[in-house]
Design a protein around this motif. Sequence first.
Motif, PDB file in Angstrom:
ATOM      1  N   UNK A  12      29.181  65.561  31.579  1.00  9.59           N
ATOM      2  CA  UNK A  12      30.164  65.623  30.502  1.00  9.59           C
ATOM      3  C   UNK A  12      31.376  66.454  30.915  1.00  9.59           C
ATOM      4  N   UNK A  13      31.119  67.563  31.544  1.00  6.94           N
ATOM      5  CA  UNK A  13      32.195  68.442  31.970  1.00  6.94           C
ATOM      6  C   UNK A  13      33.077  67.743  32.995  1.00  6.94           C
ATOM      7  N   UNK A  14      32.467  67.037  33.925  1.00  6.21           N
ATOM      8  CA  UNK A  14      33.223  66.304  34.931  1.00  6.21           C
ATOM      9  C   UNK A  14      34.111  65.261  34.290  1.00  6.21           C
ATOM     10  N   UNK A  38      31.900  68.349  24.585  1.00  8.19           N
ATOM     11  CA  UNK A  38      31.124  68.869  25.723  1.00  8.19           C
ATOM     12  C   UNK A  38      30.989  70.383  25.675  1.00  8.19           C
ATOM     13  N   UNK A  39      32.079  71.041  25.331  1.00  6.65           N
ATOM     14  CA  UNK A  39      32.059  72.501  25.247  1.00  6.65           C
ATOM     15  C   UNK A  39      31.087  72.961  24.169  1.00  6.65           C
ATOM     16  N   UNK A  40      31.152  72.321  23.025  1.00  3.63           N
ATOM     17  CA  UNK A  40      30.272  72.723  21.915  1.00  3.63           C
ATOM     18  C   UNK A  40      28.811  72.465  22.248  1.00  3.63           C
ATOM     19  N   UNK A  41      28.520  71.321  22.861  1.00  2.00           N
ATOM     20  CA  UNK A  41      27.146  71.008  23.256  1.00  2.00           C
ATOM     21  C   UNK A  41      26.638  72.043  24.254  1.00  2.00           C
ATOM     22  N   UNK A  42      27.476  72.416  25.181  1.00  2.00           N
ATOM     23  CA  UNK A  42      27.102  73.428  26.173  1.00  2.00           C
ATOM     24  C   UNK A  42      26.818  74.777  25.508  1.00  2.00           C
ATOM     25  N   UNK A  43      27.643  75.156  24.544  1.00  2.28           N
ATOM     26  CA  UNK A  43      27.436  76.421  23.825  1.00  2.28           C
ATOM     27  C   UNK A  43      26.112  76.416  23.061  1.00  2.28           C
ATOM     28  N   UNK A  44      25.840  75.305  22.393  1.00  4.80           N
ATOM     29  CA  UNK A  44      24.593  75.202  21.629  1.00  4.80           C
ATOM     30  C   UNK A  44      23.398  75.236  22.574  1.00  4.80           C
ATOM     31  N   UNK A  45      23.497  74.516  23.681  1.00  5.37           N
ATOM     32  CA  UNK A  45      22.423  74.510  24.684  1.00  5.37           C
ATOM     33  C   UNK A  45      22.152  75.924  25.190  1.00  5.37           C
ATOM     34  N   UNK A  46      23.204  76.642  25.496  1.00  2.00           N
ATOM     35  CA  UNK A  46      23.057  78.017  25.976  1.00  2.00           C
ATOM     36  C   UNK A  46      22.389  78.891  24.914  1.00  2.00           C
TER      37      UNK A  46
END
Length: 158
Positions: A12-14, A38-46
């Motif tokens: 997603x980031x790519x 993508x940023x929000x999904x990454x934050x939630x995952x973290x």
Amino acid sequence: MKKKLHIVFAALFTAVILTACGEDSELTRFRKSIDSFCTRISEIDSSINHIDAESEEATTELLSYLDDLDNTFRTFAELDFPAEFDYLENLADESSEYMTEAVKNYHQAYGGDEYDESTAEYAKQNYSRAYKRIQIIISFLHGEEPTDPDLTIEYQTE
């Protein structure tokens, strides 16, 4: 599950990083929306990965983050895809529907007096289906054809 998520987020980031000069504003807005997703999904995952499993609040935290994830997927599904990517809107809708089903079942699995393993497994399957659709969308946004044995691609000729 952690490794799968990291792969998805890397993809997603790519996709988000790919930008071009002289793009029309619709495509630019779309890419910014993808970037935000993508940023929000990454934050939630973290956040999910940093839950202290021994904490009394672990289940409440997990379910809250999953609710955020569901809302994020819903927002993604509401995006107006540019004409050249219109064919992906249905996959975005499906990913949101699967995530909603997953979150609903995670609430059922963890929300009662006892953990319900079969409901949690069903939730996990829907969660995977949601992310699989996101991976397919990202592949197409990259201009690549996904290599998934369960995916059938039909080409239309004009």
